[in-house]
Design an enzyme around this catalytic site. Sequence first.
Site, PDB file in Angstrom:
ATOM      1  N   ARG A  46      35.955  35.023  38.911  1.00 45.84           N
ATOM      2  CA  ARG A  46      37.019  35.869  38.362  1.00 45.84           C
ATOM      3  C   ARG A  46      38.307  35.051  38.183  1.00 45.84           C
ATOM      4  NH1 ARG A  46      36.517  39.162  41.721  1.00 45.84           N
ATOM      5  NH2 ARG A  46      35.034  40.503  40.686  1.00 45.84           N
ATOM      6  N   LYS A  99      38.760  31.740  48.478  1.00 49.51           N
ATOM      7  CA  LYS A  99      37.844  32.279  47.453  1.00 49.51           C
ATOM      8  C   LYS A  99      38.515  32.282  46.080  1.00 49.51           C
ATOM      9  CE  LYS A  99      35.421  36.362  45.873  1.00 49.51           C
ATOM     10  NZ  LYS A  99      35.171  37.795  45.978  1.00 49.51           N
ATOM     11  N   TYR A 120      28.768  41.293  47.005  1.00 48.32           N
ATOM     12  CA  TYR A 120      27.736  40.344  47.460  1.00 48.32           C
ATOM     13  C   TYR A 120      28.333  39.143  48.206  1.00 48.32           C
ATOM     14  CZ  TYR A 120      24.948  43.119  44.227  1.00 48.32           C
ATOM     15  OH  TYR A 120      24.315  44.169  43.599  1.00 48.32           O
ATOM     16  N   ASP A 121      29.615  39.202  48.529  1.00 47.16           N
ATOM     17  CA  ASP A 121      30.268  38.074  49.219  1.00 47.16           C
ATOM     18  C   ASP A 121      29.515  37.607  50.474  1.00 47.16           C
ATOM     19  OD1 ASP A 121      32.257  37.776  47.365  1.00 47.16           O
ATOM     20  OD2 ASP A 121      33.819  38.782  48.529  1.00 47.16           O
ATOM     21  N   HIS A 170      43.946  46.677  42.501  1.00 44.43           N
ATOM     22  CA  HIS A 170      44.009  45.341  43.107  1.00 44.43           C
ATOM     23  C   HIS A 170      43.949  44.252  42.042  1.00 44.43           C
ATOM     24  CE1 HIS A 170      43.745  46.948  47.101  1.00 44.43           C
ATOM     25  NE2 HIS A 170      42.726  47.690  46.715  1.00 44.43           N
ATOM     26  N   PHE A 221      34.056  41.548  49.465  1.00 43.00           N
ATOM     27  CA  PHE A 221      33.406  42.786  49.037  1.00 43.00           C
ATOM     28  C   PHE A 221      32.093  42.423  48.344  1.00 43.00           C
ATOM     29  CE2 PHE A 221      33.847  42.853  44.368  1.00 43.00           C
ATOM     30  CZ  PHE A 221      34.661  41.754  44.206  1.00 43.00           C
ATOM     31  N   ASP A 247      34.173  42.170  33.021  1.00 37.07           N
ATOM     32  CA  ASP A 247      32.940  42.619  33.654  1.00 37.07           C
ATOM     33  C   ASP A 247      32.358  41.429  34.417  1.00 37.07           C
ATOM     34  OD1 ASP A 247      31.358  44.812  34.220  1.00 37.07           O
ATOM     35  OD2 ASP A 247      29.853  44.297  32.724  1.00 37.07           O
TER      36      ASP A 247
END
Length: 191
Positions: A177, A171, A150-151, A11, A148, A68
Amino acid sequence: MKLIFASGNKHKLQELQQKLPSTIELTSMRDAGYEGEIDEPGATLEENAQIKAQFIFDRFGEHCFADDSGLEIEALNGEPGVYSARYAGPGCSFSDNNQKVLANLKGKTNRKAKFRTIIHLIYGNLNHVFEGAISGTITDDLRGKDGFGYDPIFIPDGHENTFAEMTLDEKNKISHRAQAVQKLIDFLKSR
Ligand code: IMP
């Protein structure tokens, strides 16, 4: 120009490919010929991203990068941080991790937290680090079904919804990210 992404996450690869100029041929480490996993023994996101990028560079000698990410909670001294994926123990689920955070924060008034992403790029023997971060607060309960990790427990500052109550588009406009990826893309476009 060939660029290897030190990740097996399809993804992430797809998302990046769409944003990169067509002159950059993005390759996953699997397609480059590495089938295994890369250990993440670092004590920080920065260390882990560097370790993963260096591992792939040593193997293939091509331009490459690794990322990371993690959630850092102020009242928990920065936990889960580098341990975000496995906070509740080996083989734990996203739900286990969220329950552990909520339990550890029970009764605490300071709910401040930050998502951070580090991208470590090795480009022609030189190292470049790009960071994306977004501050917010941790909820008292799980909210929302999308996303996904801790969203469902993270509300970014200036918003009322958790990441899990937002569409992916919403988001991706603000996330840690997305910010780090944009910095990587701007750098590569400027070469
Ligand atoms: P990774 O480095 O991108 O694989 O992220 C490590 C872990 O951090 C994930 O397994 C999640 O638990 C957490 N995480 C990273 N980014 C996000 C996000 O955007 N939302 C929720 N959790 C995240």
